[in-house]
Design a protein around this motif. Sequence first.
Motif, PDB file in Angstrom:
ATOM      1  N   PRO A 102      -7.399  -2.053   2.709  1.00 20.96           N
ATOM      2  CA  PRO A 102      -6.586  -2.110   3.934  1.00 20.96           C
ATOM      3  C   PRO A 102      -7.232  -2.954   5.038  1.00 20.96           C
ATOM      4  O   PRO A 102      -6.519  -3.559   5.840  1.00 20.96           O
ATOM      5  CB  PRO A 102      -6.490  -0.638   4.374  1.00 20.96           C
ATOM      6  CG  PRO A 102      -6.736   0.146   3.141  1.00 20.96           C
ATOM      7  CD  PRO A 102      -7.689  -0.664   2.312  1.00 20.96           C
ATOM      8  N   PHE A 138       0.854  -1.180   0.000  1.00 16.59           N
ATOM      9  CA  PHE A 138       0.000   0.000   0.000  1.00 16.59           C
ATOM     10  C   PHE A 138       0.890   1.231   0.000  1.00 16.59           C
ATOM     11  O   PHE A 138       2.084   1.150   0.297  1.00 16.59           O
ATOM     12  CB  PHE A 138      -0.899   0.028   1.250  1.00 16.59           C
ATOM     13  CG  PHE A 138      -2.019  -0.973   1.225  1.00 16.59           C
ATOM     14  CD1 PHE A 138      -1.792  -2.306   1.494  1.00 16.59           C
ATOM     15  CD2 PHE A 138      -3.321  -0.572   0.927  1.00 16.59           C
ATOM     16  CE1 PHE A 138      -2.819  -3.238   1.461  1.00 16.59           C
ATOM     17  CE2 PHE A 138      -4.357  -1.487   0.898  1.00 16.59           C
ATOM     18  CZ  PHE A 138      -4.107  -2.823   1.163  1.00 16.59           C
ATOM     19  N   ARG A 139       0.315   2.358  -0.311  1.00 13.03           N
ATOM     20  CA  ARG A 139       1.059   3.609  -0.229  1.00 13.03           C
ATOM     21  C   ARG A 139       0.142   4.714   0.268  1.00 13.03           C
ATOM     22  O   ARG A 139      -1.083   4.655   0.107  1.00 13.03           O
ATOM     23  CB  ARG A 139       1.670   3.984  -1.584  1.00 13.03           C
ATOM     24  CG  ARG A 139       0.672   4.324  -2.673  1.00 13.03           C
ATOM     25  CD  ARG A 139       1.398   4.537  -3.999  1.00 13.03           C
ATOM     26  NE  ARG A 139       0.478   4.892  -5.081  1.00 13.03           N
ATOM     27  CZ  ARG A 139       0.849   5.002  -6.355  1.00 13.03           C
ATOM     28  NH1 ARG A 139       2.110   4.771  -6.709  1.00 13.03           N
ATOM     29  NH2 ARG A 139      -0.049   5.322  -7.269  1.00 13.03           N
ATOM     30  N   GLN A 140       0.782   5.705   0.877  1.00  9.37           N
ATOM     31  CA  GLN A 140       0.030   6.846   1.385  1.00  9.37           C
ATOM     32  C   GLN A 140       0.852   8.100   1.204  1.00  9.37           C
ATOM     33  O   GLN A 140       1.967   8.206   1.715  1.00  9.37           O
ATOM     34  CB  GLN A 140      -0.329   6.659   2.859  1.00  9.37           C
ATOM     35  CG  GLN A 140      -1.266   7.712   3.390  1.00  9.37           C
ATOM     36  CD  GLN A 140      -1.864   7.328   4.730  1.00  9.37           C
ATOM     37  OE1 GLN A 140      -1.349   6.467   5.447  1.00  9.37           O
ATOM     38  NE2 GLN A 140      -2.968   7.965   5.088  1.00  9.37           N
ATOM     39  N   ALA A 153       5.312   8.633  -2.143  1.00  6.16           N
ATOM     40  CA  ALA A 153       4.483   8.255  -1.005  1.00  6.16           C
ATOM     41  C   ALA A 153       5.309   7.414  -0.042  1.00  6.16           C
ATOM     42  O   ALA A 153       6.421   6.985  -0.374  1.00  6.16           O
ATOM     43  CB  ALA A 153       3.262   7.441  -1.462  1.00  6.16           C
ATOM     44  N   LYS A 165      -3.497  12.294   1.738  1.00  5.63           N
ATOM     45  CA  LYS A 165      -4.312  11.353   0.979  1.00  5.63           C
ATOM     46  C   LYS A 165      -4.543  10.084   1.780  1.00  5.63           C
ATOM     47  O   LYS A 165      -3.810   9.772   2.712  1.00  5.63           O
ATOM     48  CB  LYS A 165      -3.643  11.012  -0.354  1.00  5.63           C
ATOM     49  CG  LYS A 165      -3.538  12.196  -1.307  1.00  5.63           C
ATOM     50  CD  LYS A 165      -3.035  11.754  -2.667  1.00  5.63           C
ATOM     51  CE  LYS A 165      -3.009  12.910  -3.636  1.00  5.63           C
ATOM     52  NZ  LYS A 165      -2.539  12.482  -4.984  1.00  5.63           N
ATOM     53  N   GLU A 166      -5.566   9.332   1.383  1.00  7.12           N
ATOM     54  CA  GLU A 166      -5.841   8.067   2.036  1.00  7.12           C
ATOM     55  C   GLU A 166      -4.861   6.994   1.581  1.00  7.12           C
ATOM     56  O   GLU A 166      -4.285   7.078   0.495  1.00  7.12           O
ATOM     57  CB  GLU A 166      -7.276   7.618   1.710  1.00  7.12           C
ATOM     58  CG  GLU A 166      -8.350   8.501   2.311  1.00  7.12           C
ATOM     59  CD  GLU A 166      -9.738   7.933   2.099  1.00  7.12           C
ATOM     60  OE1 GLU A 166     -10.688   8.516   2.658  1.00  7.12           O
ATOM     61  OE2 GLU A 166      -9.876   6.914   1.409  1.00  7.12           O
ATOM     62  N   ARG A 167      -4.716   5.982   2.432  1.00  7.06           N
ATOM     63  CA  ARG A 167      -3.864   4.861   2.060  1.00  7.06           C
ATOM     64  C   ARG A 167      -4.532   4.091   0.922  1.00  7.06           C
ATOM     65  O   ARG A 167      -5.730   3.799   0.974  1.00  7.06           O
ATOM     66  CB  ARG A 167      -3.648   3.943   3.266  1.00  7.06           C
ATOM     67  CG  ARG A 167      -2.613   2.877   3.050  1.00  7.06           C
ATOM     68  CD  ARG A 167      -2.232   2.198   4.357  1.00  7.06           C
ATOM     69  NE  ARG A 167      -1.595   3.138   5.274  1.00  7.06           N
ATOM     70  CZ  ARG A 167      -0.990   2.755   6.404  1.00  7.06           C
ATOM     71  NH1 ARG A 167      -0.959   1.467   6.735  1.00  7.06           N
ATOM     72  NH2 ARG A 167      -0.448   3.643   7.190  1.00  7.06           N
ATOM     73  N   GLU A 168      -3.769   3.762  -0.103  1.00  8.69           N
ATOM     74  CA  GLU A 168      -4.321   3.057  -1.241  1.00  8.69           C
ATOM     75  C   GLU A 168      -3.493   1.823  -1.573  1.00  8.69           C
ATOM     76  O   GLU A 168      -2.281   1.795  -1.369  1.00  8.69           O
ATOM     77  CB  GLU A 168      -4.374   3.977  -2.477  1.00  8.69           C
ATOM     78  CG  GLU A 168      -3.022   4.448  -2.960  1.00  8.69           C
ATOM     79  CD  GLU A 168      -3.109   5.242  -4.251  1.00  8.69           C
ATOM     80  OE1 GLU A 168      -4.217   5.424  -4.797  1.00  8.69           O
ATOM     81  OE2 GLU A 168      -2.049   5.683  -4.734  1.00  8.69           O
ATOM     82  N   TYR A 200       5.472   3.830   1.390  1.00  9.36           N
ATOM     83  CA  TYR A 200       5.006   2.521   0.948  1.00  9.36           C
ATOM     84  C   TYR A 200       5.034   1.544   2.116  1.00  9.36           C
ATOM     85  O   TYR A 200       6.049   1.428   2.808  1.00  9.36           O
ATOM     86  CB  TYR A 200       5.874   2.003  -0.200  1.00  9.36           C
ATOM     87  CG  TYR A 200       5.547   2.664  -1.513  1.00  9.36           C
ATOM     88  CD1 TYR A 200       5.841   4.008  -1.731  1.00  9.36           C
ATOM     89  CD2 TYR A 200       4.910   1.968  -2.530  1.00  9.36           C
ATOM     90  CE1 TYR A 200       5.509   4.638  -2.924  1.00  9.36           C
ATOM     91  CE2 TYR A 200       4.588   2.575  -3.735  1.00  9.36           C
ATOM     92  CZ  TYR A 200       4.890   3.910  -3.919  1.00  9.36           C
ATOM     93  OH  TYR A 200       4.563   4.526  -5.113  1.00  9.36           O
ATOM     94  N   TYR A 201       3.922   0.841   2.304  1.00  7.75           N
ATOM     95  CA  TYR A 201       3.769  -0.081   3.418  1.00  7.75           C
ATOM     96  C   TYR A 201       3.529  -1.504   2.921  1.00  7.75           C
ATOM     97  O   TYR A 201       2.772  -1.717   1.959  1.00  7.75           O
ATOM     98  CB  TYR A 201       2.569   0.314   4.280  1.00  7.75           C
ATOM     99  CG  TYR A 201       2.686   1.653   4.942  1.00  7.75           C
ATOM    100  CD1 TYR A 201       2.209   2.801   4.326  1.00  7.75           C
ATOM    101  CD2 TYR A 201       3.291   1.780   6.197  1.00  7.75           C
ATOM    102  CE1 TYR A 201       2.308   4.046   4.930  1.00  7.75           C
ATOM    103  CE2 TYR A 201       3.398   3.019   6.809  1.00  7.75           C
ATOM    104  CZ  TYR A 201       2.910   4.144   6.167  1.00  7.75           C
ATOM    105  OH  TYR A 201       3.019   5.370   6.770  1.00  7.75           O
ATOM    106  N   TRP A 233       1.089  -4.969   9.529  1.00  8.39           N
ATOM    107  CA  TRP A 233       1.640  -3.873   8.730  1.00  8.39           C
ATOM    108  C   TRP A 233       3.084  -3.618   9.124  1.00  8.39           C
ATOM    109  O   TRP A 233       3.457  -3.727  10.301  1.00  8.39           O
ATOM    110  CB  TRP A 233       0.829  -2.596   8.954  1.00  8.39           C
ATOM    111  CG  TRP A 233      -0.561  -2.702   8.424  1.00  8.39           C
ATOM    112  CD1 TRP A 233      -1.641  -3.238   9.052  1.00  8.39           C
ATOM    113  CD2 TRP A 233      -1.018  -2.272   7.143  1.00  8.39           C
ATOM    114  NE1 TRP A 233      -2.749  -3.172   8.237  1.00  8.39           N
ATOM    115  CE2 TRP A 233      -2.391  -2.576   7.055  1.00  8.39           C
ATOM    116  CE3 TRP A 233      -0.404  -1.647   6.046  1.00  8.39           C
ATOM    117  CZ2 TRP A 233      -3.161  -2.290   5.923  1.00  8.39           C
ATOM    118  CZ3 TRP A 233      -1.167  -1.359   4.924  1.00  8.39           C
ATOM    119  CH2 TRP A 233      -2.532  -1.678   4.862  1.00  8.39           C
TER     120      TRP A 233
END
Length: 125
Positions: A109, A34-36, A92, A40-43, A94-95, A115
């Motif tokens: 998510p 995911f990235r944030q 962003a 912005k929201e996490r996507e 990145y997770y 995470w």
Amino acid sequence: QVDLVESGGGSVQPGGSLRLSCAASGYFLTMAWFRQAPGKEREAVASIFGPGRTAYADSVKGRFTMSRDNPHRTTKNIVYLQMNNLEPEDTAMYYCAATRAFTPEAMSPTAYDYWGQGTQVNVSS
């Protein structure tokens, strides 16, 4: 104790490439990136189910590739995110995320239980 440790972030010019890694302390059926970005929201960026069933966000299709190290191993895993032709919009945190649940192509998510701390990617000229 579950550990997800990301690495590989950094700064790159547009059009460049980076490879992110996520070392997991165990085996997880489904993992994802995911990235944030700020404000912005996490996507979701990409997910991998089992040895190699992948799904990608439309914004990264054809540019990013997610894979597993030794996909048939049932103990520790490393997943990768190869990012090519990077754009400033890819900037962003990145997770890495993981779940043991049966969730093919999960891109929400809420589907993930674990995470990592994140690794920063900056794309600018």
